[in-house]
Motif scaffolding. Structure first.
Motif, PDB file in Angstrom:
ATOM      1  N   ASN A   3      68.445  42.426  50.268  1.00  0.00           N
ATOM      2  CA  ASN A   3      67.585  43.626  50.305  1.00  0.00           C
ATOM      3  C   ASN A   3      65.927  43.658  49.459  1.00  0.00           C
ATOM      4  O   ASN A   3      65.046  44.198  49.612  1.00  0.00           O
ATOM      5  N   ALA A  57      74.357  35.956  58.094  1.00  0.00           N
ATOM      6  CA  ALA A  57      73.927  36.753  57.604  1.00  0.00           C
ATOM      7  C   ALA A  57      72.616  36.842  57.462  1.00  0.00           C
ATOM      8  O   ALA A  57      71.182  37.504  56.332  1.00  0.00           O
ATOM      9  N   GLU A  83      72.558  39.658  50.628  1.00  0.00           N
ATOM     10  CA  GLU A  83      72.425  40.542  50.858  1.00  0.00           C
ATOM     11  C   GLU A  83      71.674  40.774  49.941  1.00  0.00           C
ATOM     12  O   GLU A  83      70.640  41.950  49.901  1.00  0.00           O
TER      13      GLU A  83
END
Length: 475
Positions: free
Chosen positions: A335, A32, A331
């Motif tokens: 972002n 990730a 995430e």
């Protein structure tokens, strides 16, 4: 791979725990985009350290994406002893904190043991005592050789092994406990890259840890956690003595007036940028995501502020140790960073103190790379110095490709802002080393034909080795 429109500079740190320590979750975290994995040693064992670092290295090798490992040692803490369940305490009632040597006869007043025998000598009548992250507030009414008697100022529940804060009090606890030394021995054996030192009060605390690591033959870099008033007062000397700083906002927000916390955070970030040291913003960045799939608007703004201040890294704690949405939290970080970084001014860090001529040459390299646009900087280093200086200069939109032939330095360079490190053997011929590096970047799709790269390297002028800045176009 280099995206021609975006390159993430701000690094991401995730803390491992039950929610993320399985081989499957480790692989997903690394894939990730997490750059550093933190081991919180507050409740960890030697066996866990050896096992988890082995698992991390296996996952990294499998994915061909490596991460740094940071051991966060517990440090000197004052904690309550064991109690049965949760005890209701009421405002206006009294509570005594007693050392293990307390031999007084039983009393109707609630008594709770503490793990620090020196507590009665450290506090004065009228002193405020905070327990369990400040949720419980007490005032010292009386004290003896083996106890302090407090009046409870807030209702609450008291559980076992709760942390005690004494705002403004310089506690005479050692900077390294026996547990810390045992944990460090396990970490060094397993190959830790960074050590986070808790409750740093002065530069000598850092020096003591560095001496201990040197004696064990470890090159791990030291991250000093600023989380009490003494650390804030002595921030300048601590920053100089440390390899990096963590703004540990949990305890820090208890030790100082809460409304001063944003100001202290900014001061610490600026102090680190002036000295060219990495700075990490930690604690409660996405606290709501321990149990929620989405962040609060305030958390989004908090992370955005850390990115705008150009902190080197942002860190997840409970979100990835016991949280229900660890990957989602990563995430969210990515972002927000992706949205905010392009909005930050492209001015280089003007506060950094560049003491060496070679460091001043790096400022020119950063300026040139920014002016070229869609460029990158290549450096070759065996100490990490060049990469750290370039990262501290903050060249926006410019990847810093740092090549080293030392594995420990390779992983340590995963922390500084904007640095993308690579492990590669160096040739005796500087020209071959440069060509090998460019070929490596091209093969891994970090650069494309026609792209200009600023290269910092040594060249031979007769029998003299000189520093040089070159401009190379990828062919």
């Amino acid at each position: 791979m280099l995206n021609p429109r975006y390159y993430r500079h701000t690094k991401i740190i995730a803390t491992l725990g039950p929610a993320t320590e399985s081989p499957e979750m480790l692989e997903q975290l690394i894939a990730a985009g997490v750059d550093v994995l933190r081991l919180n040693m507050a409740h960890a064992s030697r066996e866990w350290v050896l096992d988890i670092i082995c698992r991390i290295r296996i996952a990294s090798t499998k994915l061909d994406r490596h991460v740094a490992v940071m051991m966060d040692i517990k440090g000197p803490e004052i904690r309550t002893g064991e109690v049965e369940g949760l005890i209701d305490i009421k405002k206006g009632e009294q509570l005594e904190f007693c050392t293990s040597e307390d031999q007084r006869p039983p009393s109707d007043t609630l008594r709770v043991q503490v793990n620090y025998k020196g507590l009665p000598s450290e506090v004065e009548v009228g002193q405020i005592v905070l327990v369990d992250s400040g949720l419980l507030r007490l005032g010292v009414m009386d004290k003896g050789d083996t106890y302090i008697r407090c009046q409870i100022l807030t209702d609450g529940k008291l559980g076992s092994r709760r942390h005690i804060n004494l705002p403004g009090v310089h506690v005479n606890l050692p900077s390294l406990t026996e547990k810390d030394k045992n944990d460090l021995a396990a970490g060094v054996e397993a190959g830790i890259d960074l050590v986070a030192l808790s409750f740093v009060r002065e530069a000598s605390d850092v020096d003591e840890l560095r001496m201990f690591l040197n004696e064990m033959g470890s090159s791990a870099r030291i991250v000093s956690k600023i989380e009490e008033q003494a650390g804030v007062r002595n921030m300048a000397e601590i920053v100089k003595a440390s390899d990096a700083i963590m703004v540990a906002r949990g305890d820090l927000g208890i030790e100082i007036d809460y409304h001063q916390l944003p100001l202290v955070q900014t001061q610490l970030v600026k102090a680190c940028q002036a000295e060219g040291k990495p700075v990490i913003i930690a604690t409660h960045l996405l606290e709501s995501m321990v149990s929620s799939p989405m962040p609060t608007r305030a958390e989004i703004s908090d992370i955005s502020n850390a990115v705008r201040e150009q902190a080197d890294a942002v860190m997840l704690s409970g979100e990835t140790t016991t949280g229900e949405y660890p990957l989602e939290a990563v995430e969210v970080f990515k972002n927000i960073i992706r949205s905010i970084e392009p909005s930050v001014d492209y001015d280089l860090n003007s506060t950094i103190i560049l003491r060496e001529p070679k460091a001043k040459m790096l400022r020119s390299a950063a300026t040139l790379a920014q002016d070229l646009g869609q460029s990158g900087i290549i450096v070759f280093t065996r100490s990490g110095f060049l990469a750290h200086v370039l990262g501290a200069l903050r060249p926006r939109g410019v990847p810093i490709f740092a090549f080293t032939d030392r594995e420990d330095v390779f992983r340590q360079m995963l922390l500084p802002w904007g640095v993308e490190p690579f492990y590669m053997e160096f040739s005796d011929d500087p020209e071959k080393t440069i060509k090998d590096a460019i070929a490596y970047l091209k093969r891994r799709e970090w650069c494309a034909e026609g792209m200009w790269l600023v290269v910092i390297t040594n060249v031979l002028a007769g029998e003299q080795v000189i520093d040089s800045m070159q401009l190379r176009q990828v062919t």
